[in-house]
Write a protein that holds these residues in place. Structure first.
Motif, PDB file in Angstrom:
ATOM      1  N   MET A 250       0.794  -1.240   0.000  1.00  0.00           N
ATOM      2  CA  MET A 250       0.000   0.000   0.000  1.00  0.00           C
ATOM      3  C   MET A 250       0.826   1.289   0.000  1.00  0.00           C
ATOM      4  SD  MET A 250      -3.691   0.765   1.524  1.00  0.00           S
ATOM      5  CE  MET A 250      -3.520   0.225   3.184  1.00  0.00           C
ATOM      6  N   PRO A 251       1.859   1.415   0.846  1.00  0.00           N
ATOM      7  CA  PRO A 251       2.581   2.702   0.793  1.00  0.00           C
ATOM      8  C   PRO A 251       3.492   2.822  -0.432  1.00  0.00           C
ATOM      9  CG  PRO A 251       2.985   1.507   2.867  1.00  0.00           C
ATOM     10  CD  PRO A 251       2.369   0.552   1.913  1.00  0.00           C
ATOM     11  N   TYR A 252       3.589   1.757  -1.244  1.00  0.00           N
ATOM     12  CA  TYR A 252       4.547   1.747  -2.358  1.00  0.00           C
ATOM     13  C   TYR A 252       3.895   1.345  -3.681  1.00  0.00           C
ATOM     14  CZ  TYR A 252       7.930   2.134   1.397  1.00  0.00           C
ATOM     15  OH  TYR A 252       8.638   2.586   2.487  1.00  0.00           O
ATOM     16  N   LEU A 253       2.626   1.660  -3.858  1.00  0.00           N
ATOM     17  CA  LEU A 253       1.937   1.237  -5.082  1.00  0.00           C
ATOM     18  C   LEU A 253       2.500   1.930  -6.322  1.00  0.00           C
ATOM     19  CD1 LEU A 253      -1.762   0.887  -3.852  1.00  0.00           C
ATOM     20  CD2 LEU A 253      -0.149  -0.941  -4.413  1.00  0.00           C
ATOM     21  N   ASP A 254       3.075   3.109  -6.124  1.00  0.00           N
ATOM     22  CA  ASP A 254       3.715   3.789  -7.265  1.00  0.00           C
ATOM     23  C   ASP A 254       4.922   2.993  -7.763  1.00  0.00           C
ATOM     24  OD1 ASP A 254       4.924   4.438  -4.746  1.00  0.00           O
ATOM     25  OD2 ASP A 254       6.108   5.970  -5.748  1.00  0.00           O
ATOM     26  N   VAL A 255       5.596   2.310  -6.836  1.00  0.00           N
ATOM     27  CA  VAL A 255       6.763   1.502  -7.218  1.00  0.00           C
ATOM     28  C   VAL A 255       6.296   0.282  -8.025  1.00  0.00           C
ATOM     29  CG1 VAL A 255       8.849   0.347  -6.385  1.00  0.00           C
ATOM     30  CG2 VAL A 255       7.873   2.243  -5.079  1.00  0.00           C
ATOM     31  N   VAL A 256       5.179  -0.287  -7.599  1.00  0.00           N
ATOM     32  CA  VAL A 256       4.600  -1.425  -8.324  1.00  0.00           C
ATOM     33  C   VAL A 256       4.243  -0.983  -9.749  1.00  0.00           C
ATOM     34  CG1 VAL A 256       2.674  -3.070  -8.400  1.00  0.00           C
ATOM     35  CG2 VAL A 256       3.693  -2.450  -6.192  1.00  0.00           C
ATOM     36  N   ARG A 257       3.597   0.151  -9.855  1.00  0.00           N
ATOM     37  CA  ARG A 257       3.188   0.668 -11.175  1.00  0.00           C
ATOM     38  C   ARG A 257       4.406   0.909 -12.077  1.00  0.00           C
ATOM     39  NH1 ARG A 257       0.490   0.288 -15.289  1.00  0.00           N
ATOM     40  NH2 ARG A 257      -1.058  -0.441 -13.811  1.00  0.00           N
ATOM     41  N   GLU A 258       5.408   1.548 -11.511  1.00  0.00           N
ATOM     42  CA  GLU A 258       6.614   1.861 -12.286  1.00  0.00           C
ATOM     43  C   GLU A 258       7.295   0.567 -12.765  1.00  0.00           C
ATOM     44  OE1 GLU A 258       7.509   4.971 -12.937  1.00  0.00           O
ATOM     45  OE2 GLU A 258       9.520   4.666 -13.808  1.00  0.00           O
ATOM     46  N   ALA A 259       7.350  -0.423 -11.879  1.00  0.00           N
ATOM     47  CA  ALA A 259       7.970  -1.703 -12.246  1.00  0.00           C
ATOM     48  C   ALA A 259       7.164  -2.370 -13.367  1.00  0.00           C
ATOM     49  CB  ALA A 259       8.062  -2.621 -11.036  1.00  0.00           C
ATOM     50  N   ARG A 260       5.835  -2.275 -13.257  1.00  0.00           N
ATOM     51  CA  ARG A 260       4.974  -2.856 -14.298  1.00  0.00           C
ATOM     52  C   ARG A 260       5.260  -2.233 -15.658  1.00  0.00           C
ATOM     53  NH1 ARG A 260       2.943  -7.286 -14.372  1.00  0.00           N
ATOM     54  NH2 ARG A 260       4.926  -7.132 -15.428  1.00  0.00           N
TER      55      ARG A 260
END
Ligand code: PBG
Length: 322
Positions: A250-260
């Motif tokens: 949850m606090p790092y969903l932007d990192v998940v998106r960027e990795a995607r």
């Protein structure tokens, strides 16, 4: 815009993201003994379970259609080097052999977490050495032990090994050990991007793995760094990681998106213990609608771009979806 929101069938037709039970991985904490089911105080609904109980959990997970299990161990004893992590009759190794024999195992991916922190007396994820008037976790000495642990877990029946230690070069060391040890077919799910997070607090109670001194900031990533997370992933993939795991979620969903956006590999996100516990606390207070909050938190992870989620809510979410 509201025309397509007027009924559930319409909303379902235009829904962009889904959560399925098969996208969910359920963590299990295996402990010594028989018939043991000990609730973790800071994680209501999460238990330390003995091997026989773990088999029952696996049967339930399979009947709910979950994607798999992520296994952690609470060893009988600990030492400076985390010997329990690679012993042939280590706690997770024993659990894996029992799970392999159950019918449930055919329908689940059995993922073994690879780390030393649950097995070391000091609670760090690697070998602790003196450094000046402080201490350091020695990277290269740790690699050898992680490689041993990964191979022994593969031998015991893990479908996938998941290194969560954050040492440099860990994927290469593990890949080499697996290949040389006759497990060239075992995939590596690397916690490529793992941030030093306050949200792991309850896990350290569940796994009895809190560092006895210092913290993990010399090996886990600084929460401020998105570009560094992409470099971590790039390196792990170059070393041979087959899939990557991002955490916390949850606090790092932007990192998940960027990795995607940047990487075409299968990717999971770990809704960690603190995310679970804070939601449980709010449910206990009656402050959040439990089923909706659980599914919304998992939908967010999928929408950010994760193919699968590791979550302590896996069984409950599958029931809600069922
Ligand atoms: C082991 C490990 C941790 C978690 C997964 N693997 C703890 C840590 O790094 O301190 C955390 C999972 C959770 O909080 O649910 N290194």
């Amino acid at each position: 815009m509201r025309r397509l929101r007027r009924s559930e069938p319409l909303r379902a037709l235009v829904r962009e993201t889904t959560v399925e039970p098969g996208d969910l991985i359920y963590p299990l904490f295996i402990c010594p003994g028989a018939g043991v089911r000990r609730e973790v105080p800071s994680m209501p609904g999460v238990f330390n379970v003995s091997v026989d109980e773990a088999v029952r959990e696996a049967e339930e997970a399979a009947s709910l259609g979950l994607g798999g299990l992520l296994l952690f161990g609470l060893p009988e004893g600990k030492d400076e080097f985390g010997t329990g992590a690679w012993e042939e009759d280590g706690i997770v190794q024993n659990g894996l052999r029992a799970l392999r024999e159950s019918a449930a195992a055919k329908n689940l991916v059995l993922i073994a977490d690879v780390c030393l922190c649950e097995y070391t007396s000091h609670g760090h994820c690697g070998v602790v050495v003196k450094s000046g008037d402080g201490f350091d976790v020695d990277n290269d000495q740790t690699l050898e032990l992680l490689a041993r642990a990964a191979l022994s877990l593969a031998k015991a029946g893990a479908d996938v090994v998941a290194p969560s230690d954050m040492m440099d070069g860990h994927v290469a060391a593990i890949r080499r050990a697996l290949d040389e040890g006759g497990h060239a077919h075992t995939p590596i799910l690397s916690y490529a991007s793992k941030f030093a997070s306050a949200f792991y607090g309850p896990f350290r109670e569940a796994a009895d793995s809190a560092p006895q001194f210092g913290d993990r900031r010399s090996y886990q990533m600084d929460g401020a760094n998105l570009r560094e997370a992409m470099r971590e992933i790039e390196l792990d993939l170059a070393e041979g990681a087959d899939m990557i795991l991002m955490k916390p979620a949850m606090p790092y969903l932007d990192v998940v998106r960027e990795a995607r956006e940047e990487f075409g590999v299968p990717m999971g996100a770990y809704q960690v213990s603190g995310e679970y516990s804070m939601m449980q606390a709010a449910f206990a207070k009656g402050w959040l609608d439990r089923p909706r909050a659980i599914l919304e938190s998992l939908l967010g992870i999928r929408r950010a771009g994760a193919d699968f989620a590791v979550t302590y809510f896996a069984k409950e979410a599958a029931r809600l979806l069922g």
